[in-house]
Design a protein around this motif. Structure first.
Motif, PDB file in Angstrom:
ATOM      1  N   ARG A   5       0.837  -1.208   0.000  1.00 52.53           N
ATOM      2  CA  ARG A   5       0.000   0.000   0.000  1.00 52.53           C
ATOM      3  C   ARG A   5       0.867   1.250   0.000  1.00 52.53           C
ATOM      4  O   ARG A   5       0.569   2.221  -0.706  1.00 52.53           O
ATOM      5  CB  ARG A   5      -0.924  -0.005   1.216  1.00 52.53           C
ATOM      6  N   LEU A  56      -8.431   8.261  -8.862  1.00 55.01           N
ATOM      7  CA  LEU A  56      -9.369   7.341  -8.211  1.00 55.01           C
ATOM      8  C   LEU A  56      -8.630   6.171  -7.560  1.00 55.01           C
ATOM      9  O   LEU A  56      -9.025   5.696  -6.488  1.00 55.01           O
ATOM     10  CB  LEU A  56     -10.387   6.831  -9.223  1.00 55.01           C
ATOM     11  N   GLU A  57      -7.554   5.723  -8.208  1.00 51.70           N
ATOM     12  CA  GLU A  57      -6.715   4.694  -7.600  1.00 51.70           C
ATOM     13  C   GLU A  57      -6.127   5.185  -6.280  1.00 51.70           C
ATOM     14  O   GLU A  57      -6.132   4.466  -5.268  1.00 51.70           O
ATOM     15  CB  GLU A  57      -5.563   4.319  -8.539  1.00 51.70           C
ATOM     16  N   ARG A  59      -7.262   7.504  -4.356  1.00 47.57           N
ATOM     17  CA  ARG A  59      -8.341   7.598  -3.374  1.00 47.57           C
ATOM     18  C   ARG A  59      -8.632   6.241  -2.762  1.00 47.57           C
ATOM     19  O   ARG A  59      -8.733   6.109  -1.532  1.00 47.57           O
ATOM     20  CB  ARG A  59      -9.597   8.145  -4.051  1.00 47.57           C
ATOM     21  N   ASP A  60      -8.755   5.210  -3.621  1.00 49.20           N
ATOM     22  CA  ASP A  60      -9.077   3.872  -3.127  1.00 49.20           C
ATOM     23  C   ASP A  60      -7.940   3.300  -2.285  1.00 49.20           C
ATOM     24  O   ASP A  60      -8.178   2.626  -1.273  1.00 49.20           O
ATOM     25  CB  ASP A  60      -9.369   2.940  -4.303  1.00 49.20           C
ATOM     26  N   THR A  61      -6.712   3.538  -2.712  1.00 43.51           N
ATOM     27  CA  THR A  61      -5.557   3.047  -1.961  1.00 43.51           C
ATOM     28  C   THR A  61      -5.484   3.702  -0.586  1.00 43.51           C
ATOM     29  O   THR A  61      -5.188   3.057   0.422  1.00 43.51           O
ATOM     30  CB  THR A  61      -4.246   3.312  -2.734  1.00 43.51           C
ATOM     31  N   LYS A  63      -7.945   4.806   1.151  1.00 44.60           N
ATOM     32  CA  LYS A  63      -9.068   4.363   1.988  1.00 44.60           C
ATOM     33  C   LYS A  63      -8.820   3.014   2.632  1.00 44.60           C
ATOM     34  O   LYS A  63      -9.286   2.759   3.743  1.00 44.60           O
ATOM     35  CB  LYS A  63     -10.351   4.303   1.150  1.00 44.60           C
ATOM     36  N   ARG A  64      -8.132   2.121   1.924  1.00 41.08           N
ATOM     37  CA  ARG A  64      -7.958   0.778   2.476  1.00 41.08           C
ATOM     38  C   ARG A  64      -6.811   0.753   3.481  1.00 41.08           C
ATOM     39  O   ARG A  64      -5.922   1.610   3.473  1.00 41.08           O
ATOM     40  CB  ARG A  64      -7.744  -0.230   1.354  1.00 41.08           C
ATOM     41  N   VAL A  70      -4.134  -3.291  -6.804  1.00 45.46           N
ATOM     42  CA  VAL A  70      -5.066  -2.231  -7.187  1.00 45.46           C
ATOM     43  C   VAL A  70      -6.186  -2.855  -8.018  1.00 45.46           C
ATOM     44  O   VAL A  70      -5.935  -3.677  -8.904  1.00 45.46           O
ATOM     45  CB  VAL A  70      -4.346  -1.133  -8.001  1.00 45.46           C
ATOM     46  N   THR A  72      -9.081  -0.748  -9.065  1.00 50.73           N
ATOM     47  CA  THR A  72      -9.956   0.354  -9.471  1.00 50.73           C
ATOM     48  C   THR A  72     -10.292   0.302 -10.959  1.00 50.73           C
ATOM     49  O   THR A  72      -9.403   0.369 -11.807  1.00 50.73           O
ATOM     50  CB  THR A  72      -9.288   1.707  -9.155  1.00 50.73           C
TER      51      THR A  72
END
Length: 224
Positions: A5, A56-57, A59-61, A63-64, A70, A72
């Protein structure tokens, strides 16, 4: 491949930082001018799409909490990958003999045609799980160039197909940013032939990426 991450956050953040610089460059900021034709060029639009996906990647990374691949929007990621890789190849290998060498070293050219396409490709290679690409992705990838062609001709219609408008320093009319889209020069049939060729290239190149992806998965994830 890399599930870390932290590594993903660092890489994605660097990409977004460079993408912001590139977007500003595409508007003419570093040339102290305003490039009002920025929105008609496939190079710019494909890079903008990649930047959105990478944001967006990120953002998702963020969040987790744990390490993982990945995931997304894999289909959109694939479509954008094809667009940006073809942009890279055409600019650096097909158009290289035809362009002014000085244009190759401005911020916009270096970032949009070399750095960001390569970084986006390496992001796909390093951080996405391979072997998950669907067989129909290359076919759906033709949506991108078709939407672009539709956009160009809607835009041209708004300007009443006036090909007398030129951006200073460019060889192609403002409404036809690439020669193969020029209805005045090639007519509907001629342009349609070029578009069909481009769609075929997208599909063939897409299946080549699928094949490479499958080979990666066999090598990287084979059972001991």
């Amino acid at each position: 491949m890399i599930k870390s991450r932290t590594s993903q956050l660092i890489y994605q953040s660097i990409y977004i930082g460079i993408a912001i610089i590139a977007i500003l460059a595409s508007l003419g900021l570093f040339e102290m001018t305003y490039r009002w034709d920025f929105y008609v060029h496939f190079t710019n639009l494909s890079n903008y799409l990649c930047a959105i996906i990478m944001f967006l990647e990120l953002r998702d990374t963020a969040k987790r909490s744990g390490d993982s691949f990945v995931t997304t929007f894999p289909l959109v990621k694939f479509i954008a990958l094809l667009g940006i890789l073809l942009t890279f190849i055409i600019y650096n290998f097909v158009l290289a003999p035809r362009r002014d060498i000085q244009d190759s070293f401005v911020v916009a050219s270096v970032t949009l045609h070399i750095i960001l396409p390569l970084m986006y490709t390496f992001d796909y290679v390093l951080f996405y799980e391979h072997g998950k690409v669907k067989w129909y992705y290359p076919i759906l990838s033709t949506i991108f160039p078709l939407l672009y062609a539709a956009f160009i001709y809607i835009h041209a219609a708004i300007y009443r197909f006036d090909s007398s408008i030129y951006y200073p320093g460019r060889k192609d009319p403002f409404i036809y940013p690439y020669f193969f889209l020029d209805l005045d020069k090639y007519g509907v049939v001629g342009v349609a032939k070029y578009i069909v060729i481009i769609l075929i290239v997208f599909v063939v190149f897409g299946y080549l990426i699928v094949l490479i992806d499958k080979l990666f998965s066999k090598v990287l994830y084979k059972k001991n």
